[in-house]
Design an enzyme around this catalytic site. Structure first.
Site, PDB file in Angstrom:
ATOM      1  N   TYR A  77       0.839  -1.202   0.000  1.00  0.00           N
ATOM      2  CA  TYR A  77       0.000   0.000   0.000  1.00  0.00           C
ATOM      3  C   TYR A  77       0.873   1.250   0.000  1.00  0.00           C
ATOM      4  CZ  TYR A  77      -3.811   3.183   0.899  1.00  0.00           C
ATOM      5  OH  TYR A  77      -4.725   4.192   0.773  1.00  0.00           O
ATOM      6  N   PHE A 129      -7.540  22.043 -24.162  1.00  0.00           N
ATOM      7  CA  PHE A 129      -7.820  20.616 -24.269  1.00  0.00           C
ATOM      8  C   PHE A 129      -9.017  20.338 -23.371  1.00  0.00           C
ATOM      9  CE2 PHE A 129      -7.551  16.133 -23.205  1.00  0.00           C
ATOM     10  CZ  PHE A 129      -7.607  15.612 -24.480  1.00  0.00           C
ATOM     11  N   THR A 130      -9.867  19.394 -23.799  1.00  0.00           N
ATOM     12  CA  THR A 130     -11.161  19.160 -23.140  1.00  0.00           C
ATOM     13  C   THR A 130     -11.050  19.023 -21.622  1.00  0.00           C
ATOM     14  OG1 THR A 130     -10.875  16.825 -23.655  1.00  0.00           O
ATOM     15  CG2 THR A 130     -12.227  18.113 -25.173  1.00  0.00           C
ATOM     16  N   ASP A 220       1.686  20.526 -20.249  1.00  0.00           N
ATOM     17  CA  ASP A 220       0.915  19.305 -20.463  1.00  0.00           C
ATOM     18  C   ASP A 220       1.823  18.444 -21.333  1.00  0.00           C
ATOM     19  OD1 ASP A 220      -0.624  17.253 -21.400  1.00  0.00           O
ATOM     20  OD2 ASP A 220      -2.422  18.460 -21.724  1.00  0.00           O
ATOM     21  N   LYS A 263      -0.380   8.024 -23.448  1.00  0.00           N
ATOM     22  CA  LYS A 263       0.019   8.407 -24.814  1.00  0.00           C
ATOM     23  C   LYS A 263       1.509   8.060 -24.986  1.00  0.00           C
ATOM     24  CE  LYS A 263      -4.063  10.504 -24.280  1.00  0.00           C
ATOM     25  NZ  LYS A 263      -4.193  11.783 -23.681  1.00  0.00           N
ATOM     26  N   ARG A 387     -13.546  15.911 -33.764  1.00  0.00           N
ATOM     27  CA  ARG A 387     -12.932  16.993 -33.005  1.00  0.00           C
ATOM     28  C   ARG A 387     -13.426  18.278 -33.664  1.00  0.00           C
ATOM     29  NH1 ARG A 387     -12.342  15.733 -28.206  1.00  0.00           N
ATOM     30  NH2 ARG A 387     -10.457  14.744 -27.476  1.00  0.00           N
ATOM     31  N   PHE A 454     -19.121  15.100 -26.051  1.00  0.00           N
ATOM     32  CA  PHE A 454     -18.735  14.250 -27.185  1.00  0.00           C
ATOM     33  C   PHE A 454     -18.651  12.778 -26.813  1.00  0.00           C
ATOM     34  CE2 PHE A 454     -14.301  13.557 -25.960  1.00  0.00           C
ATOM     35  CZ  PHE A 454     -14.080  14.605 -25.090  1.00  0.00           C
TER      36      PHE A 454
HETATM   37  C1  LIG Z   1      -5.313  12.607 -23.069  1.00  0.00           C
HETATM   38  C2  LIG Z   1      -4.907  13.959 -22.728  1.00  0.00           C
HETATM   39  C3  LIG Z   1      -5.139  14.484 -21.463  1.00  0.00           C
HETATM   40  C4  LIG Z   1      -5.930  13.772 -20.388  1.00  0.00           C
HETATM   41  O1  LIG Z   1      -5.335  12.574 -20.012  1.00  0.00           O
HETATM   42  P1  LIG Z   1      -6.186  11.267 -19.594  1.00  0.00           P
HETATM   43  O2  LIG Z   1      -5.109  10.269 -19.300  1.00  0.00           O
HETATM   44  O3  LIG Z   1      -7.036  10.888 -20.738  1.00  0.00           O
HETATM   45  O4  LIG Z   1      -6.991  11.600 -18.393  1.00  0.00           O
HETATM   46  C5  LIG Z   1      -4.659  15.763 -21.205  1.00  0.00           C
HETATM   47  N1  LIG Z   1      -4.023  16.480 -22.145  1.00  0.00           N
HETATM   48  C6  LIG Z   1      -3.809  16.011 -23.379  1.00  0.00           C
HETATM   49  C7  LIG Z   1      -3.110  16.845 -24.393  1.00  0.00           C
HETATM   50  C8  LIG Z   1      -4.250  14.734 -23.720  1.00  0.00           C
HETATM   51  O5  LIG Z   1      -4.056  14.281 -24.957  1.00  0.00           O
END
Ligand SMILES: *Cc1c(COP(=O)(O)O)cnc(C)c1O
Length: 463
Positions: A77, A129-130, A220, A263, A387, A454
């Protein structure tokens, strides 16, 4: 059709050891599946999909070494050995002092926004970004786009469409005062602009300007290795520098970062926040306990942190990133030769079809990109995503739809998953739909969720 000349060999630096079998479907089955999913590709069952380009998020193929790492999971843990391995890799590769793991990128965005944003603050960024913007808003901030104008023009050939327009930032500082701007949020590469990179020259100029005013820069860093590849290929002075050294140089210009490891870092789940300021770190490691888990696991199993640590090392290899982006460029060049309107230059993680130019007869209110994504699936079983106006959502205050300039269909390429023949199938299917584009009339939204619509909105066809 003319064959694409391959300018540099991008052949994969790996071979295949295990395969996942796919179900083949008929057009009739796909028409039925698409209608049942309300013409939203997010609501399709993945077993009905042949080539899945919905996202490059969490869809990478892990290496044998990452899988071996999964067996080394220390599921204690507190104080897991895998956390300390991850921490060491983040410190060495990216150069940040403190690391807080989270279940994925948005977990890090939530906590970072709560730590750094006060009600009424202004958060400038190189395009929204969303999830990032939503967490900034939920923390009481207001996002402002300061990306260069070229980013909003899908045919502009600018090599660094992720660059910041410093005049736009200066105008915000004049209007609101530097004390209202806790940080500038910089994405590498810019997802919503089509995977377009920011240059180190621009980032350094931004750093020089913000440092004078005491404004921080938060990265980011979700696709930082891909951004580094474009710098290596396009920015003078970087041709002989390694991806790893460019990645470090980018991070050195910033004060902290949020990462979706799903990613670049080649894992199916995971993320983290990295910080240099000890007070911000203390606050973040406190809050992570509320939302994610103890600060040495943050919602992840030990084995997930181990796979992430190994994946980060693989992600900054020059051979890996050349093959990864080489495959994306191979697909994009095929589509350009077929006359398909796509965002140029070709970005790092996918091809973005310009639905406004593909379907000029469909007004934005009838969701052209959403309709095109549905038709592509019906044609070949290739799953893509919208998008455009659906993703952009509504202004939280006025309730008005945002009308983004870019109305795109995203064909996101998972890392190390599909072959060159798969790329050919995709290009042929897009060309096929292009030929019958006049028959596409658009969609009507019949269900709209309150947040990030979306993902779950439902549509019906306009007859
Ligand atoms: C995917 C993404 C996020 C969010 O990450 P999650 O792992 O999906 O929560 C933030 N910023 C960018 C540019 C992304 O592509």
């Amino acid at each position: 059709m003319k064959k694409t000349p391959i300018k540099h060999s991008w052949a994969e630096p790996y071979k295949i050891k295990m395969v996942e079998l796919l179900k083949m479907t008929t057009p009739a089955q796909r028409r039925k599946a698409m209608a049942a999913a309300g013409y939203n590709t997010f609501l399709l069952k993945s077993e009905d999909v042949y080539i899945d380009l919905l996202t490059d998020s969490g869809t990478s193929a892990m290496s044998d070494r990452q899988w071996a790492g999964m067996m080394l999971g220390d599921e204690a843990y507190a104080g897991s050995a895998n956390f300390y391995h991850l921490e060491k890799v983040v410190q060495e590769v990216y150069g940040y002092k403190y690391v807080v793991p989270t279940h994925q990128g948005r977990g890090a965005e939530n906590i970072l926004s709560q730590v750094m944003i006060k009600k009424g603050d202004v958060i400038p960024g190189n395009m929204y970004f969303t999830t990032t913007r939503l967490h900034q808003e939920l923390a009481g901030g207001v996002f402002h786009d300061i990306i260069i104008d070229e980013a909003h023009d899908s045919s502009s050939q600018h090599p660094f469409k992720g660059d910041v327009d410093l005049n736009k930032l200066e105008a915000l500082v004049r209007e609101h005062g530097a004390e209202k701007i806790p940080y500038v949020c910089i994405a590498v590469t810019v997802n919503m602009a089509g995977g377009q990179p920011i240059s180190l020259g621009n980032l350094k100029a931004l750093r020089a300007y913000t440092q004078k005013l005491g404004i921080k820069i938060i990265l980011d860093m979700t696709r930082i290795a891909e951004n580094a590849y474009f710098i290596q290929r396009r920015e003078p002075g970087y041709q002989n520098k390694s991806i790893r050294s460019i990645v470090k140089e980018i991070c050195n210009c910033t004060d902290g970062a949020t990462m979706s490891a799903k990613k670049d870092a080649l894992v199916n789940i995971g993320g983290f926040m990295a910080l240099n300021d000890p007070d911000d770190y203390e606050e973040a490691s406190n809050l992570v306990v509320v939302y994610e888990g103890l600060h040495t696991y943050g919602g992840l199993a030990g084995r997930d942190m181990e796979a992430m640590a190994i994946g980060i090392m693989e992600s900054v290899s020059d051979d890996h990133i050349k093959a990864r982006i080489g495959q994306v460029i191979y697909l994009g060049e095929q589509m350009m030769q077929m006359g398909i309107p796509i965002t140029e230059p070709i970005g790092g993680h996918g091809i973005f079809i310009d639905a406004k130019r593909f379907l000029p007869h469909v007004p934005q209110d009838l969701f052209p990109a959403q309709a095109l994504a549905a038709e592509l699936y019906i044609d070949s079983g290739v799953r893509t995503m919208e998008r455009g106006i659906v993703s952009a959502g509504r202004n939280a205050k006025t309730g008005e739809n945002y009308y983004p300039k870019l109305e795109l269909v995203r064909l996101t390429i998972p890392r190390r998953v599909y072959t060159q023949a798969h790329m050919d199938v995709i290009a042929e299917s897009v060309a096929n739909v292009y030929e019958k584009r006049k028959k596409i009339k658009g969609l009507r939204m019949i269900y709209e969720p309150r947040y990030l619509r979306f993902f779950q909105a439902r549509f019906e066809k306009i007859r």
